[in-house]
Design a protein around this motif. Structure first.
Motif, PDB file in Angstrom:
ATOM      1  N   ALA A 122       6.481   6.705  -5.607  1.00  0.00           N
ATOM      2  CA  ALA A 122       7.538   6.114  -6.426  1.00  0.00           C
ATOM      3  C   ALA A 122       7.032   5.498  -7.726  1.00  0.00           C
ATOM      4  O   ALA A 122       7.789   4.826  -8.412  1.00  0.00           O
ATOM      5  CB  ALA A 122       8.297   5.077  -5.609  1.00  0.00           C
ATOM      6  N   GLY A 123       5.780   5.691  -8.079  1.00  0.00           N
ATOM      7  CA  GLY A 123       5.273   5.160  -9.349  1.00  0.00           C
ATOM      8  C   GLY A 123       4.936   3.683  -9.299  1.00  0.00           C
ATOM      9  O   GLY A 123       5.026   2.998 -10.306  1.00  0.00           O
ATOM     10  N   LYS A 124       4.586   3.203  -8.101  1.00  0.00           N
ATOM     11  CA  LYS A 124       4.269   1.782  -7.901  1.00  0.00           C
ATOM     12  C   LYS A 124       5.367   0.894  -8.469  1.00  0.00           C
ATOM     13  O   LYS A 124       5.182   0.151  -9.426  1.00  0.00           O
ATOM     14  CB  LYS A 124       2.909   1.440  -8.478  1.00  0.00           C
ATOM     15  CG  LYS A 124       1.779   2.216  -7.832  1.00  0.00           C
ATOM     16  CD  LYS A 124       0.439   1.737  -8.303  1.00  0.00           C
ATOM     17  CE  LYS A 124      -0.673   2.528  -7.675  1.00  0.00           C
ATOM     18  NZ  LYS A 124      -0.913   2.195  -6.296  1.00  0.00           N
ATOM     19  N   PRO A 125       6.560   0.953  -7.871  1.00  0.00           N
ATOM     20  CA  PRO A 125       7.750   0.331  -8.448  1.00  0.00           C
ATOM     21  C   PRO A 125       7.669  -1.185  -8.596  1.00  0.00           C
ATOM     22  O   PRO A 125       7.240  -1.890  -7.690  1.00  0.00           O
ATOM     23  CB  PRO A 125       8.865   0.723  -7.483  1.00  0.00           C
ATOM     24  CG  PRO A 125       8.197   1.117  -6.232  1.00  0.00           C
ATOM     25  CD  PRO A 125       6.840   1.609  -6.590  1.00  0.00           C
ATOM     26  N   ALA A 126       8.096  -1.641  -9.765  1.00  0.00           N
ATOM     27  CA  ALA A 126       8.238  -3.068 -10.052  1.00  0.00           C
ATOM     28  C   ALA A 126       9.657  -3.380 -10.503  1.00  0.00           C
ATOM     29  O   ALA A 126      10.054  -4.533 -10.517  1.00  0.00           O
ATOM     30  CB  ALA A 126       7.245  -3.486 -11.134  1.00  0.00           C
ATOM     31  N   ALA A 127      10.417  -2.346 -10.884  1.00  0.00           N
ATOM     32  CA  ALA A 127      11.786  -2.525 -11.358  1.00  0.00           C
ATOM     33  C   ALA A 127      12.604  -1.296 -10.984  1.00  0.00           C
ATOM     34  O   ALA A 127      12.080  -0.179 -10.953  1.00  0.00           O
ATOM     35  CB  ALA A 127      11.807  -2.713 -12.871  1.00  0.00           C
ATOM     36  N   ALA A 128      13.883  -1.511 -10.708  1.00  0.00           N
ATOM     37  CA  ALA A 128      14.769  -0.394 -10.356  1.00  0.00           C
ATOM     38  C   ALA A 128      16.211  -0.815 -10.549  1.00  0.00           C
ATOM     39  O   ALA A 128      16.526  -2.003 -10.630  1.00  0.00           O
ATOM     40  CB  ALA A 128      14.537   0.037  -8.907  1.00  0.00           C
TER      41      ALA A 128
ATOM     42  N   PRO B 247       0.786  -1.224   0.000  1.00  0.00           N
ATOM     43  CA  PRO B 247       0.000   0.000   0.000  1.00  0.00           C
ATOM     44  C   PRO B 247       0.824   1.283   0.000  1.00  0.00           C
ATOM     45  O   PRO B 247       0.288   2.362  -0.185  1.00  0.00           O
ATOM     46  CB  PRO B 247      -0.781  -0.104   1.311  1.00  0.00           C
ATOM     47  CG  PRO B 247       0.154  -0.837   2.226  1.00  0.00           C
ATOM     48  CD  PRO B 247       0.892  -1.808   1.343  1.00  0.00           C
ATOM     49  N   ALA B 248       2.143   1.191   0.173  1.00  0.00           N
ATOM     50  CA  ALA B 248       2.934   2.395   0.436  1.00  0.00           C
ATOM     51  C   ALA B 248       3.406   3.137  -0.806  1.00  0.00           C
ATOM     52  O   ALA B 248       3.583   4.347  -0.753  1.00  0.00           O
ATOM     53  CB  ALA B 248       4.146   2.030   1.289  1.00  0.00           C
ATOM     54  N   ASP B 249       3.662   2.469  -1.934  1.00  0.00           N
ATOM     55  CA  ASP B 249       4.169   3.119  -3.146  1.00  0.00           C
ATOM     56  C   ASP B 249       5.420   3.927  -2.839  1.00  0.00           C
ATOM     57  O   ASP B 249       5.465   5.140  -3.016  1.00  0.00           O
ATOM     58  CB  ASP B 249       3.087   3.991  -3.780  1.00  0.00           C
ATOM     59  CG  ASP B 249       3.528   4.626  -5.093  1.00  0.00           C
ATOM     60  OD1 ASP B 249       4.467   4.096  -5.732  1.00  0.00           O
ATOM     61  OD2 ASP B 249       2.953   5.662  -5.476  1.00  0.00           O
ATOM     62  N   GLU B 250       6.474   3.219  -2.384  1.00  0.00           N
ATOM     63  CA  GLU B 250       7.674   3.934  -1.973  1.00  0.00           C
ATOM     64  C   GLU B 250       8.925   3.066  -2.116  1.00  0.00           C
ATOM     65  O   GLU B 250       8.858   1.841  -2.155  1.00  0.00           O
ATOM     66  CB  GLU B 250       7.562   4.374  -0.515  1.00  0.00           C
ATOM     67  CG  GLU B 250       7.507   3.211   0.458  1.00  0.00           C
ATOM     68  CD  GLU B 250       7.191   3.624   1.886  1.00  0.00           C
ATOM     69  OE1 GLU B 250       6.773   4.779   2.119  1.00  0.00           O
ATOM     70  OE2 GLU B 250       7.357   2.781   2.776  1.00  0.00           O
ATOM     71  N   PHE B 251      10.063   3.757  -2.202  1.00  0.00           N
ATOM     72  CA  PHE B 251      11.369   3.134  -2.045  1.00  0.00           C
ATOM     73  C   PHE B 251      11.840   3.432  -0.629  1.00  0.00           C
ATOM     74  O   PHE B 251      11.574   4.515  -0.095  1.00  0.00           O
ATOM     75  CB  PHE B 251      12.400   3.732  -3.016  1.00  0.00           C
ATOM     76  CG  PHE B 251      12.249   3.280  -4.435  1.00  0.00           C
ATOM     77  CD1 PHE B 251      12.697   2.022  -4.832  1.00  0.00           C
ATOM     78  CD2 PHE B 251      11.674   4.109  -5.374  1.00  0.00           C
ATOM     79  CE1 PHE B 251      12.568   1.615  -6.147  1.00  0.00           C
ATOM     80  CE2 PHE B 251      11.537   3.705  -6.692  1.00  0.00           C
ATOM     81  CZ  PHE B 251      11.983   2.450  -7.078  1.00  0.00           C
ATOM     82  N   ARG B 252      12.542   2.497  -0.042  1.00  0.00           N
ATOM     83  CA  ARG B 252      13.191   2.722   1.246  1.00  0.00           C
ATOM     84  C   ARG B 252      14.679   2.474   1.074  1.00  0.00           C
ATOM     85  O   ARG B 252      15.090   1.501   0.457  1.00  0.00           O
ATOM     86  CB  ARG B 252      12.621   1.800   2.325  1.00  0.00           C
ATOM     87  CG  ARG B 252      11.203   2.175   2.682  1.00  0.00           C
ATOM     88  CD  ARG B 252      10.696   1.383   3.841  1.00  0.00           C
ATOM     89  NE  ARG B 252       9.336   1.841   4.173  1.00  0.00           N
ATOM     90  CZ  ARG B 252       8.671   1.423   5.222  1.00  0.00           C
ATOM     91  NH1 ARG B 252       9.208   0.538   6.044  1.00  0.00           N
ATOM     92  NH2 ARG B 252       7.458   1.881   5.451  1.00  0.00           N
ATOM     93  N   ILE B 253      15.468   3.378   1.632  1.00  0.00           N
ATOM     94  CA  ILE B 253      16.925   3.294   1.541  1.00  0.00           C
ATOM     95  C   ILE B 253      17.450   2.985   2.940  1.00  0.00           C
ATOM     96  O   ILE B 253      17.170   3.716   3.895  1.00  0.00           O
ATOM     97  CB  ILE B 253      17.515   4.607   0.995  1.00  0.00           C
ATOM     98  CG1 ILE B 253      16.890   4.928  -0.366  1.00  0.00           C
ATOM     99  CG2 ILE B 253      19.032   4.501   0.904  1.00  0.00           C
ATOM    100  CD1 ILE B 253      17.160   6.319  -0.860  1.00  0.00           C
ATOM    101  N   TRP B 254      18.206   1.899   3.039  1.00  0.00           N
ATOM    102  CA  TRP B 254      18.706   1.398   4.310  1.00  0.00           C
ATOM    103  C   TRP B 254      20.236   1.486   4.353  1.00  0.00           C
ATOM    104  O   TRP B 254      20.895   1.194   3.364  1.00  0.00           O
ATOM    105  CB  TRP B 254      18.328  -0.067   4.480  1.00  0.00           C
ATOM    106  CG  TRP B 254      16.868  -0.350   4.324  1.00  0.00           C
ATOM    107  CD1 TRP B 254      16.210  -0.580   3.141  1.00  0.00           C
ATOM    108  CD2 TRP B 254      15.893  -0.416   5.344  1.00  0.00           C
ATOM    109  NE1 TRP B 254      14.870  -0.794   3.397  1.00  0.00           N
ATOM    110  CE2 TRP B 254      14.646  -0.704   4.734  1.00  0.00           C
ATOM    111  CE3 TRP B 254      15.942  -0.273   6.734  1.00  0.00           C
ATOM    112  CZ2 TRP B 254      13.469  -0.846   5.455  1.00  0.00           C
ATOM    113  CZ3 TRP B 254      14.758  -0.420   7.458  1.00  0.00           C
ATOM    114  CH2 TRP B 254      13.550  -0.698   6.830  1.00  0.00           C
ATOM    115  N   ALA B 255      20.783   1.855   5.508  1.00  0.00           N
ATOM    116  CA  ALA B 255      22.223   1.741   5.729  1.00  0.00           C
ATOM    117  C   ALA B 255      22.525   0.252   5.896  1.00  0.00           C
ATOM    118  O   ALA B 255      21.807  -0.460   6.600  1.00  0.00           O
ATOM    119  CB  ALA B 255      22.639   2.507   6.971  1.00  0.00           C
TER     120      ALA B 255
END
Length: 127
Positions: free
Chosen positions: A60-66, A39-47
């Motif tokens: 994030a455009g409902k990501p399926a590829a990156a 439900p979030a439609d997001e990228f998360r960046i982790w250390a």
């Protein structure tokens, strides 16, 4: 994270509440990028390997590829939103919308020099 040699699980992060659609490691191994289309439609960046959340990239455009640029500074992604976008991994800012398709974006890849991006998907084209 699973140790390739032993097959043992070394680390687990509770990353998203819904289905994870993307998982990437930065070229230098210091960042992990995960994505969730709903439900979030997001990228998360982790250390990494600390597993600490550094930043969330919303809408994030409902990501399926990156993919991550070879220099580790930019993130390109797309999916069910039908738009390919480019973000700064340092700030989380959207740098540009760089492509549009008529179908789901299923794969995306930076060239080795970081100057070009390829994408492909449900519209049967490679751009």
């Amino acid at each position: 994270m699973v140790d390739v040699a032993t097959g043992s699980v070394e680390r687990t992060i509770e990353a998203h509440t819904g289905q994870m659609t993307v998982l990437l490691m930065s070229p230098d191994g210091n960042r992990l990028i995960s994505a969730n289309a709903e439900p979030a439609d997001e990228f998360r960046i982790w250390a990494w390997p600390a597993g600490e959340l550094q930043r969330v990239i919303p809408d994030a455009g409902k990501p399926a590829a990156a993919d991550i640029s070879p220099d580790g500074r930019r993130l390109v992604g797309g999916g069910w939103g039908l738009v390919l976008s480019l973000w700064s991994l340092e700030t989380g800012d959207r740098l540009a919308n760089i492509g549009r398709t008529s179908g789901l974006i299923q794969t995306v890849d930076f060239s080795h020099d970081g100057k070009s991006i390829l994408m492909g998907g449900n519209d049967q084209s490679l751009t």
